[in-house]
Design a protein around this motif. Structure first.
Motif, mmCIF file in Angstrom:
data_model
loop_
_atom_site.group_PDB
_atom_site.id
_atom_site.type_symbol
_atom_site.label_atom_id
_atom_site.label_comp_id
_atom_site.label_asym_id
_atom_site.label_seq_id
_atom_site.Cartn_x
_atom_site.Cartn_y
_atom_site.Cartn_z
ATOM 1 N N GLY A 27 7.192 6.575 13.676
ATOM 2 C CA GLY A 27 6.765 5.206 13.394
ATOM 3 C C GLY A 27 5.372 4.964 13.914
ATOM 4 O O GLY A 27 4.526 5.860 13.907
ATOM 5 N N GLY A 28 5.111 3.745 14.389
ATOM 6 C CA GLY A 28 3.767 3.479 14.875
ATOM 7 C C GLY A 28 3.582 2.086 15.419
ATOM 8 O O GLY A 28 4.542 1.326 15.609
ATOM 9 N N VAL A 29 2.304 1.756 15.659
ATOM 10 C CA VAL A 29 1.909 0.478 16.247
ATOM 11 C C VAL A 29 0.910 -0.194 15.321
ATOM 12 O O VAL A 29 -0.091 0.421 14.924
ATOM 13 N N GLN A 30 1.175 -1.439 14.965
ATOM 14 C CA GLN A 30 0.213 -2.229 14.196
ATOM 15 C C GLN A 30 -0.624 -3.032 15.190
ATOM 16 O O GLN A 30 -0.107 -3.908 15.878
ATOM 17 N N VAL A 31 -1.901 -2.710 15.261
ATOM 18 C CA VAL A 31 -2.812 -3.332 16.224
ATOM 19 C C VAL A 31 -3.607 -4.413 15.508
ATOM 20 O O VAL A 31 -4.474 -4.122 14.678
ATOM 21 N N GLU A 32 -3.316 -5.672 15.825
ATOM 22 C CA GLU A 32 -4.010 -6.806 15.222
ATOM 23 C C GLU A 32 -5.073 -7.295 16.204
ATOM 24 O O GLU A 32 -4.773 -7.852 17.258
ATOM 25 N N MET A 34 0.863 -1.188 0.000
ATOM 26 C CA MET A 34 0.000 0.000 0.000
ATOM 27 C C MET A 34 0.897 1.235 0.000
ATOM 28 O O MET A 34 0.977 2.001 0.966
ATOM 29 N N ALA A 35 1.609 1.429 -1.090
ATOM 30 C CA ALA A 35 2.683 2.411 -1.137
ATOM 31 C C ALA A 35 2.150 3.836 -1.246
ATOM 32 O O ALA A 35 1.151 4.099 -1.922
ATOM 33 N N ALA A 36 2.858 4.746 -0.602
ATOM 34 C CA ALA A 36 2.435 6.145 -0.588
ATOM 35 C C ALA A 36 2.499 6.780 -1.970
ATOM 36 O O ALA A 36 1.752 7.715 -2.258
ATOM 37 N N ASP A 37 3.368 6.264 -2.857
ATOM 38 C CA ASP A 37 3.463 6.890 -4.175
ATOM 39 C C ASP A 37 2.251 6.584 -5.037
ATOM 40 O O ASP A 37 2.095 7.151 -6.122
ATOM 41 N N ARG A 38 1.358 5.722 -4.565
ATOM 42 C CA ARG A 38 0.159 5.393 -5.323
ATOM 43 C C ARG A 38 -1.088 6.091 -4.800
ATOM 44 O O ARG A 38 -2.177 5.911 -5.337
ATOM 45 N N ARG A 60 8.591 -0.850 4.584
ATOM 46 C CA ARG A 60 7.684 -0.164 3.659
ATOM 47 C C ARG A 60 6.239 -0.166 4.146
ATOM 48 O O ARG A 60 5.359 0.403 3.501
ATOM 49 N N ASN A 61 5.984 -0.811 5.273
ATOM 50 C CA ASN A 61 4.638 -0.790 5.843
ATOM 51 C C ASN A 61 4.331 0.645 6.270
ATOM 52 O O ASN A 61 5.101 1.255 7.015
ATOM 53 N N PRO A 62 3.192 1.219 5.823
ATOM 54 C CA PRO A 62 2.893 2.616 6.181
ATOM 55 C C PRO A 62 2.921 2.901 7.676
ATOM 56 O O PRO A 62 3.176 4.037 8.077
ATOM 57 N N VAL A 63 2.672 1.893 8.511
ATOM 58 C CA VAL A 63 2.682 2.132 9.958
ATOM 59 C C VAL A 63 4.046 2.606 10.439
ATOM 60 O O VAL A 63 4.140 3.269 11.477
ATOM 61 N N ASN A 64 5.088 2.310 9.682
ATOM 62 C CA ASN A 64 6.442 2.657 10.106
ATOM 63 C C ASN A 64 7.008 3.883 9.386
ATOM 64 O O ASN A 64 8.187 4.192 9.554
ATOM 65 N N LEU A 65 6.187 4.586 8.622
ATOM 66 C CA LEU A 65 6.707 5.648 7.770
ATOM 67 C C LEU A 65 6.488 7.049 8.314
ATOM 68 O O LEU A 65 6.938 8.013 7.696
#
Length: 206
Positions: A160-165, A75-79, A151-156
């Motif tokens: 950074g960030g937290v991926q909540v599953e 899910m890239a930011a350039d798109r 490249r996961n948006p959560v880390n950009l």
């Protein structure tokens, strides 16, 4: 000038038509990359962001009978212009996902690159929904759910960030896509604390 009104963008990622919907707010961002695939995550992102005055960005596939799961690193930011705007606007991302692990029907896995922020969210979950135990140890999180790909948006975002599953019961309550109110409250408390910590200084750098 930073956008102040909600916006939508139609995008095609990996050949999949999607709609990205941004609601601007403060510097913590709630992200739902798979709003049509992982029930309740879109609703949680919107609701928690609204409660906290945070920014939300939700991707859906309106009208798709069988929504396609495009992995987060793709899910890239350039798109997507709104994803780029989201990443520029917020300092830290809380990315909401859903899992269906049979051996963990009540477990919330907290991945992503910012481990200090993951622990803040874990404390909020423990205080509000202890019956949904949160796991922050990356070694104990299934590799597919760790959210640490660069490249996961959560880390950009800057911090950074937290991926909540979230398991199904924590995001739909077993009915439609309506998240349980107690989970909304828990995540809102955690996001509010993350906002305070981000304003205090360097405590959320990793």
């Amino acid at each position: 000038m930073a956008r102040s009104e909600p916006a939508e963008e139609q995008v095609v990622i990996e050949g999949v038509p999607m709609v990205a919907a941004l609601v601007p707010g403060d510097g913590i961002g709630l992200l739902a990359l798979h709003g049509s695939n992982e029930g309740g995550t879109a609703e949680l992102a919107r609701t928690v962001a609204r409660r906290c005055g945070a920014t939300s960005l939700v991707f859906t596939q309106p009208g798709a009978r069988r929504p396609v799961h495009v992995t987060s690193p793709r899910m890239a930011a350039d798109r997507c212009a709104l994803l780029r705007e989201f990443l520029d606007r917020v300092s830290l991302t809380v990315s909401l996902h859903g899992h269906m692990r049979p051996g963990a029907p009540r477990t919330v896995f907290l991945g992503g690159g910012n481990r200090a922020a993951a622990r803040v969210l874990a404390e909020a979950l423990a205080a509000h929904v202890p019956h949904f135990p949160a796991v922050t140890d990356l070694a104990a999180i299934p590799s597919a759910l760790r959210g640490v790909h660069p490249r996961n948006p959560v880390n950009l975002t800057r911090l950074g960030g937290v991926q909540v599953e979230l398991p199904l019961l924590a995001r739909t309550g077993g009915a439609a896509d309506l998240p349980p109110g107690e989970v909304v409250e828990a995540l809102a408390a955690g996001v509010t604390e993350l906002g305070r910590a981000a304003h205090r200084g360097p405590g959320l750098t990793g």
